[in-house]
Design an enzyme around this catalytic site. Sequence first.
Site, PDB file in Angstrom:
ATOM      1  N   GLU A  12      69.433   3.139  19.219  1.00 36.98           N
ATOM      2  CA  GLU A  12      68.971   4.549  20.758  1.00 36.98           C
ATOM      3  C   GLU A  12      68.496   4.872  20.988  1.00 36.98           C
ATOM      4  O   GLU A  12      68.936   6.430  20.930  1.00 36.98           O
ATOM      5  CB  GLU A  12      71.089   4.682  20.665  1.00 36.98           C
ATOM      6  CG  GLU A  12      71.469   5.562  22.556  1.00 36.98           C
ATOM      7  CD  GLU A  12      72.376   6.087  22.126  1.00 36.98           C
ATOM      8  OE1 GLU A  12      72.886   6.106  24.007  1.00 36.98           O
ATOM      9  OE2 GLU A  12      73.484   6.362  21.275  1.00 36.98           O
ATOM     10  N   ASP A  64      77.049   4.753  28.743  1.00 35.96           N
ATOM     11  CA  ASP A  64      77.415   5.181  29.141  1.00 35.96           C
ATOM     12  C   ASP A  64      77.197   5.173  30.154  1.00 35.96           C
ATOM     13  O   ASP A  64      75.963   6.818  30.609  1.00 35.96           O
ATOM     14  CB  ASP A  64      75.489   5.565  27.837  1.00 35.96           C
ATOM     15  CG  ASP A  64      76.888   6.008  26.790  1.00 35.96           C
ATOM     16  OD1 ASP A  64      77.826   6.817  26.521  1.00 35.96           O
ATOM     17  OD2 ASP A  64      75.920   5.334  25.272  1.00 35.96           O
ATOM     18  N   ASP A  84      73.692   4.553  17.040  1.00 37.26           N
ATOM     19  CA  ASP A  84      74.409   5.000  18.126  1.00 37.26           C
ATOM     20  C   ASP A  84      73.539   6.790  17.744  1.00 37.26           C
ATOM     21  O   ASP A  84      73.027   7.391  16.740  1.00 37.26           O
ATOM     22  CB  ASP A  84      75.446   5.664  18.159  1.00 37.26           C
ATOM     23  CG  ASP A  84      76.076   7.055  18.877  1.00 37.26           C
ATOM     24  OD1 ASP A  84      76.344   6.027  19.877  1.00 37.26           O
ATOM     25  OD2 ASP A  84      76.512   8.118  18.654  1.00 37.26           O
TER      26      ASP A  84
END
Length: 609
Positions: A384, A451, A355
């Site tokens: 990410e 997201d 992340d």
Amino acid sequence: MITREAIYHVPKGSYCYAYDENTMHIKLRTKKDDCDQVFLAYGDPYNWVTEEVDGKKENRWDKDEIPMEKVGTTQLYDYWFIAIQPERKRLRYGFLCKNATDCVFYGDNGIYEVENGQSADDTSEYIAFPYMNPVDIFQGPEWVKDTVWYQIFPERFCNGNKENDPEGALPWGSTEPTPNNFFGGDLEGIINKLDYLKDLGVTGVYFTPLFVSPSNHKYDTTDYMEIDPSFGTKEVLKKLIEEAHKRGIKVMLDAVYNHAGWTFGPWQDVLKNGEQSKYKDWFYINRFPLFPKGIDPFNLPAHGEGDYRDLGYDTFAYTPFMPKFNTENPEVRQYLLDVSTYYAKEFNIDAWRLDVANEISHDFWKDFRKAVKAVNPDLYIVGEVWHESSAWLRGDQFDSVMNYPLGNAIINFLAKGKIDAEEFGDRLVDQMHRYSENINEVMFNLLDSHDTPRLLTQCKNNKDTFKLAYVIQLSQMGSPCIYYGTEIGLDGEHDPGCRKCMIWDKEKQDRKIFKHMQTLLQLRKDYPAICRGSLHIMDTDAKKNVITYMKQYKGEKVYYLINNNSEKNTITLPQELVDQKVKDLYNGKDLSLDISLTLEAYGFKIIKL
């Protein structure tokens, strides 16, 4: 005249790299329609021959010239490519660019005109690739090239054990999701649905974080070494991974190393002890006190509503509940690496998704890669990163990133209408040449996630364009990912709307979409050209908004004809398909083609000679 300033090449990058221990890939970009031919002039820098000229013996560098293939064209550029196998794994090379009136040489010292169309004899004029060192070759896990991922938000997928439901958990799907509510999804629920995933055709599952956390999303970790009790136990996680592996399904966990959660023990110690805390250097702290006067850190509004730009510490975005780790601190670094290797060793996971990876130092990720690859060289690492990612994809950090640029191009073409077929074709070509082929082969491709708004919502519930999006996504080289519920028509706005409960009542599922996805996934398995083949844009028509492209792999060719239009359109076929008998792979029917083919509104064909 050839436009000199448009010629582009970068050595030791995506334009020149060792594809494997024997093969080198070389690319050049020129202005569209500027060059009729491009030749690679090359040779071993140490290979000299002796010749007799005018009665005298002279040493001459032994070089060769071979034509490059034009493999892609956009509205601005042409892309040229060649694969070669240097006998001694070293090379000096340059480019001869020719048209009817001009010829230039591009090498280590730039661009200049050449006489008689001959390349230079001085090796110092040529670009050097000193040696194809095996350790420098990017190698993503081979298994990833054929893997289709399914992203699961565990709290909203399936409740398999009501006894571990968090306090206040609501009946499944009884209301819309919010940032704070819970429905009891857990690991046992996922185990119960593994056969469903296998039937769909996915071969990998990617879980958002499973570690202890007070939130439903778990991106604010309290304890990295424990599984959140509302999800289950470590024993249940081991069972889940074992059962997934029995079904040929890989498992990816999600780690948040950019920041900790508010309730993370070391951060709580900093809040209580301030400058005296032994953990103060675990975080990027700029000053004490941490909060402006009048703010009580132990009585903050829920989710940090308010203006927190004047904090004394760095955070994820402006979220006070997510203090940013100082990954340059040796203790922090070792702690996070221990977490990473622990789950790789003890649970036999297949992949890590990382992340907010772009906000952590490259130095940390280099150590991370060494640590987890030492445990399992075949472990897949996905960062990410939402933007151009070459800096992380040099073989010393990630195997892949989340390929939002590709997903955004598909969405802007089909769902939002921001770009037409011609520009979309350009985006596909540019994306293909942005990275090396061995990176593209393992790129993590997605259309939506926890997201983003769900794809069906972005398509304004137009299921025809929604289906087209997956026709295109699942035809691209790389490792595609499907967000849970997409396959049965789940919709939802941006967080929290995109995190609603999975629908398990078949009467409420869109089984036509399920069948569509299932068919596309089966085609990826049956025809290697679809998932592994190089992309060739055959034709685009901005006015009709249609695009034709071909996927090619080891002699196998599969053609895609896409009509992104609310009206039917007739497409002129590529010459190699004219008057041919082909198979419509999507429905299994044989077709006899003429010189054109009519596609229904938002129609498509996937055909093979």
